[in-house]
Design a protein around this motif. Structure first.
Motif, PDB file in Angstrom:
ATOM      1  N   ARG A 377       3.148 -52.528  66.799  1.00 15.23           N
ATOM      2  CA  ARG A 377       3.963 -52.591  65.580  1.00 15.23           C
ATOM      3  C   ARG A 377       4.986 -53.708  65.704  1.00 15.23           C
ATOM      4  NH1 ARG A 377       3.511 -47.007  66.665  1.00 15.23           N
ATOM      5  NH2 ARG A 377       2.409 -45.842  65.020  1.00 15.23           N
ATOM      6  N   GLY A 378       5.138 -54.450  64.641  1.00 16.05           N
ATOM      7  CA  GLY A 378       6.089 -55.551  64.639  1.00 16.05           C
ATOM      8  C   GLY A 378       5.862 -56.410  63.424  1.00 16.05           C
ATOM      9  N   GLU A 379       6.933 -57.011  62.895  1.00 17.31           N
ATOM     10  CA  GLU A 379       6.806 -57.803  61.669  1.00 17.31           C
ATOM     11  C   GLU A 379       5.861 -58.978  61.847  1.00 17.31           C
ATOM     12  OE1 GLU A 379       9.601 -60.481  58.654  1.00 17.31           O
ATOM     13  OE2 GLU A 379      10.500 -59.321  60.284  1.00 17.31           O
ATOM     14  N   ARG A 380       6.038 -59.737  62.930  1.00 18.30           N
ATOM     15  CA  ARG A 380       5.208 -60.929  63.099  1.00 18.30           C
ATOM     16  C   ARG A 380       3.751 -60.601  63.412  1.00 18.30           C
ATOM     17  NH1 ARG A 380       8.153 -65.178  66.941  1.00 18.30           N
ATOM     18  NH2 ARG A 380       8.792 -63.297  68.049  1.00 18.30           N
ATOM     19  N   PRO A 381       3.433 -59.711  64.367  1.00 17.91           N
ATOM     20  CA  PRO A 381       2.008 -59.409  64.598  1.00 17.91           C
ATOM     21  C   PRO A 381       1.308 -58.872  63.360  1.00 17.91           C
ATOM     22  CG  PRO A 381       3.359 -58.550  66.387  1.00 17.91           C
ATOM     23  CD  PRO A 381       4.298 -58.997  65.331  1.00 17.91           C
ATOM     24  N   GLU A 382       1.977 -57.999  62.618  1.00 17.84           N
ATOM     25  CA  GLU A 382       1.336 -57.425  61.434  1.00 17.84           C
ATOM     26  C   GLU A 382       1.146 -58.485  60.348  1.00 17.84           C
ATOM     27  OE1 GLU A 382       3.593 -54.047  60.233  1.00 17.84           O
ATOM     28  OE2 GLU A 382       3.274 -52.957  62.111  1.00 17.84           O
ATOM     29  N   ARG A 383       2.115 -59.388  60.210  1.00 15.93           N
ATOM     30  CA  ARG A 383       1.958 -60.452  59.218  1.00 15.93           C
ATOM     31  C   ARG A 383       0.829 -61.387  59.613  1.00 15.93           C
ATOM     32  NH1 ARG A 383       6.596 -62.722  59.654  1.00 15.93           N
ATOM     33  NH2 ARG A 383       6.031 -64.669  60.687  1.00 15.93           N
ATOM     34  N   TRP A 384       0.718 -61.722  60.902  1.00 20.54           N
ATOM     35  CA  TRP A 384      -0.352 -62.616  61.349  1.00 20.54           C
ATOM     36  C   TRP A 384      -1.727 -62.009  61.086  1.00 20.54           C
ATOM     37  CZ3 TRP A 384       2.190 -63.798  66.769  1.00 20.54           C
ATOM     38  CH2 TRP A 384       3.315 -64.600  66.555  1.00 20.54           C
ATOM     39  N   VAL A 385      -1.843 -60.697  61.286  1.00 18.30           N
ATOM     40  CA  VAL A 385      -3.123 -60.032  61.040  1.00 18.30           C
ATOM     41  C   VAL A 385      -3.476 -60.097  59.554  1.00 18.30           C
ATOM     42  CG1 VAL A 385      -4.281 -57.789  61.039  1.00 18.30           C
ATOM     43  CG2 VAL A 385      -3.049 -58.554  63.080  1.00 18.30           C
ATOM     44  N   ARG A 386      -2.484 -59.868  58.697  1.00 19.79           N
ATOM     45  CA  ARG A 386      -2.745 -59.926  57.252  1.00 19.79           C
ATOM     46  C   ARG A 386      -3.173 -61.314  56.806  1.00 19.79           C
ATOM     47  NH1 ARG A 386       2.112 -56.761  56.987  1.00 19.79           N
ATOM     48  NH2 ARG A 386       3.273 -58.665  56.443  1.00 19.79           N
ATOM     49  N   GLN A 387      -2.730 -62.348  57.495  1.00 19.50           N
ATOM     50  CA  GLN A 387      -3.032 -63.713  57.096  1.00 19.50           C
ATOM     51  C   GLN A 387      -4.311 -64.257  57.726  1.00 19.50           C
ATOM     52  OE1 GLN A 387       0.731 -65.626  58.262  1.00 19.50           O
ATOM     53  NE2 GLN A 387       1.219 -65.854  56.100  1.00 19.50           N
ATOM     54  N   PRO A 422      -9.515 -49.360  71.982  1.00 21.37           N
ATOM     55  CA  PRO A 422      -9.157 -49.778  70.613  1.00 21.37           C
ATOM     56  C   PRO A 422      -7.665 -50.083  70.491  1.00 21.37           C
ATOM     57  CG  PRO A 422      -9.505 -47.401  70.695  1.00 21.37           C
ATOM     58  CD  PRO A 422      -9.875 -47.920  72.050  1.00 21.37           C
ATOM     59  N   VAL A 423      -7.383 -51.192  69.846  1.00 21.55           N
ATOM     60  CA  VAL A 423      -6.005 -51.608  69.586  1.00 21.55           C
ATOM     61  C   VAL A 423      -5.864 -51.837  68.081  1.00 21.55           C
ATOM     62  CG1 VAL A 423      -4.246 -53.375  69.975  1.00 21.55           C
ATOM     63  CG2 VAL A 423      -5.710 -52.632  71.863  1.00 21.55           C
ATOM     64  N   THR A 424      -4.837 -51.255  67.491  1.00 22.54           N
ATOM     65  CA  THR A 424      -4.605 -51.345  66.048  1.00 22.54           C
ATOM     66  C   THR A 424      -3.342 -52.151  65.791  1.00 22.54           C
ATOM     67  OG1 THR A 424      -5.642 -49.191  65.681  1.00 22.54           O
ATOM     68  CG2 THR A 424      -4.229 -50.057  63.922  1.00 22.54           C
ATOM     69  N   ILE A 425      -3.484 -53.166  64.929  1.00 19.31           N
ATOM     70  CA  ILE A 425      -2.344 -53.980  64.493  1.00 19.31           C
ATOM     71  C   ILE A 425      -2.430 -54.135  62.990  1.00 19.31           C
ATOM     72  CG2 ILE A 425      -1.111 -56.170  64.726  1.00 19.31           C
ATOM     73  CD1 ILE A 425      -2.462 -56.617  67.382  1.00 19.31           C
ATOM     74  N   GLY A 426      -1.421 -53.648  62.292  1.00 22.31           N
ATOM     75  CA  GLY A 426      -1.386 -53.814  60.847  1.00 22.31           C
ATOM     76  C   GLY A 426      -2.568 -53.209  60.121  1.00 22.31           C
ATOM     77  N   GLY A 427      -3.082 -52.101  60.576  1.00 24.46           N
ATOM     78  CA  GLY A 427      -4.197 -51.446  59.916  1.00 24.46           C
ATOM     79  C   GLY A 427      -5.560 -51.963  60.316  1.00 24.46           C
TER      80      GLY A 427
END
Length: 487
Positions: A377-387, A422-427
């Protein structure tokens, strides 16, 4: 007739999504591979609530509860960035309180022009021109735009008034506000004539203040009986509360003292959402309808007992307008004292909160739904995954490089992650592949390289080498020819 006043609505706001970046290569005659020139995507538009003094109700949101801002446009080749989405401004009345779905107050909008961003637009993705670097000279991918925020919000209107008129139905509150100000409320001789709060502006000498007339209260109003619960919030901002008592009522079991006790009990039971205590506000008692002889006699009888409670008493008649001047100046004095006691608004301060030195910007936790999995969980990792475009292997490799540089892989290793877990980042869930102890991915090939450019460079280097050798041979031949001529 259905009332057109709406003071509580639920709205669904959605900001615009950011446009995708563009992956493009510059081409022109004799320059088939001129380098990346993909532009960035435009940012999505915000949804903004703006206070407008010309708006007095939330009726528009009752009929149109959904509001969506425009999306940003996609980037294009030739380094052309996409257009930014337009912000959507929603006009709300002064005194609107914004709450989230859990009932927590997010902001109290007071003052013309006050703004609140209800939903932020997504950021546009970077084009491959912005992603180019020495190690990645010709990226074959671009970043996706972020989706805009979507929120469900509750808007509640709490009228901005200095004085609030309270009383039982048909106590004469609407008549009083109509003679004190230019307000024109509905007046009739039956209970619950007032279905909506009425606001009026009163002038007393050099003092100007607003006064609110709320629907009649009955015992149990603070618990939802009658109309009181819906409109008690409209007196939360008032500096002074006025008990309007009907001294000419023929209703059995009622008298001025019992009416005051009932109103005080409802004020004590009601808990303002904006804080404070209504029962602790300054209060005045207005004995109304003294144009009726029996009412005047009753007022003279109960006035000493009311004053013994420490409550100022004013005897008035809205028909003959007797006692109104004294009442308006008394209200002005209490309101001016309250205004003077409040501290002056401080200048806007910008608070800077630097990130802690040991703050990695993300956390690694065990997945509660999978004993072998982990959640980052984190703003930058989750944003990178979305992009990230997961259909592009080069884009996935770029994401892996960014996560490694941030320290995510090293943190996973310390948390006990094993190959294949399994590793989950941003869904997004993927199987983790371990890397070097430092967390830097071991690349089997150079990501971001273009074999065509490399082949051209190799060919160009070979041609330059051949040309250099040819010049050396030619130079040697000319030298030899000169020696022969001299001989």
């Amino acid at each position: 007739m259905v009332s057109k006043f709406v003071d509580r609505v639920v709205i669904h706001v959605a900001a615009g999504g950011g446009g995708n970046g563009c992956a493009s290569v510059h081409r022109e005659k004799y320059k088939p591979l001129g380098g990346p020139d993909g532009g960035n995507g435009g940012n999505g538009g915000d949804v903004v609530l703006v206070v407008d003094n010309n708006v007095h109700t939330l009726l528009d949101f009752h009929f149109r509860p959904h509001a969506t801002a425009t999306n940003g446009r996609q980037g294009q080749g030739a380094n052309r960035d996409g257009a930014t989405g337009e912000d959507l401004e929603l006009k709300v009345p002064d005194g609107t309180v914004v709450l989230d779905g859990a009932g927590e107050i997010l902001v109290d909008l007071v003052g013309h022009g006050t703004r609140f961003v209800a939903a932020r637009g997504g950021r546009g993705g970077l084009g491959n021109a912005a992603l180019a670097s020495k190690a990645r000279r010709a990226p074959g991918f671009a970043l996706l735009g972020e989706p805009g925020e979507a929120n469900d919000l509750v808007l509640e209107l709490r009228s901005v008034a200095d004085a609030g008129l309270l009383g039982f139905p048909s106590a004469g509150k609407s008549s009083l506000i109509s003679v004190l100000s230019s307000a024109k409320p509905k007046i009739a001789d039956y209970p619950f004539t007032t279905l909506v709060p009425n606001l009026g502006v009163v002038t007393a000498g050099e003092s100007v203040y607003t006064i609110a007339d709320v629907p009649g209260l009955i015992p149990g109003a603070s618990e939802g009986k009658g109309l009181g619960l819906d409109f008690l919030r409209h007196i939360e901002r008032c500096s002074v509360l006025v008990h309007v008592i009907d001294c000419a009522t023929y209703e059995p079991g009622r008298d001025p003292l019992s009416d005051i006790d009932a109103l005080e009990e409802e004020l004590a039971r009601y808990t303002p959402a904006l804080g404070g205590d209504l029962a602790g506000r300054p209060r005045l008692v207005v004995l109304n309808k003294l144009d009726v002889p029996e009412a005047r006699d009753l007022a003279e009888l109960v006035r000493p007992e009311i004053e013994a409670r420490g409550l100022p008493v004013f005897e008035i008649s809205t028909v003959t307008r007797a006692g109104l001047r004294e009442l308006t100046f008394a209200l002005a004095k209490v309101i001016e004292e309250d205004r003077a006691s409040k501290p002056a608004p401080e200048a806007t301060r910008i608070v800077l909160r630097p990130t802690a030195v040991d703050d990695a910007g993300f956390t690694v936790d065990h997945d509660p739904d999978d004993d072998t999995g982990f959640v980052v969980r984190g703003e930058r990792p989750e944003r990178w995954v979305r992009q990230t475009d997961f259909n592009n292997t080069e884009a996935v490799g770029y994401l892996a490089d960014r996560l490694a540089r941030l320290g995510v892989e090293e943190a996973l290793a310390r948390a006990g992650a094993v190959p294949g877990c399994p590793v989950t980042i941003g869904g997004v869930t993927f199987d983790w592949e371990p890397s070097t102890p430092a967390g830097i991915a071991v690349m089997m090939h150079n990501r971001g390289s273009d074999p065509r450019l490399e082949r051209n460079e190799r060919v160009g280097a070979a041609e330059r080498k051949v040309a250099k050798q040819a010049r050396r041979v030619h130079h040697d031949w000319e030298g030899e020819a000169g020696l022969d001529g001299d001989g």
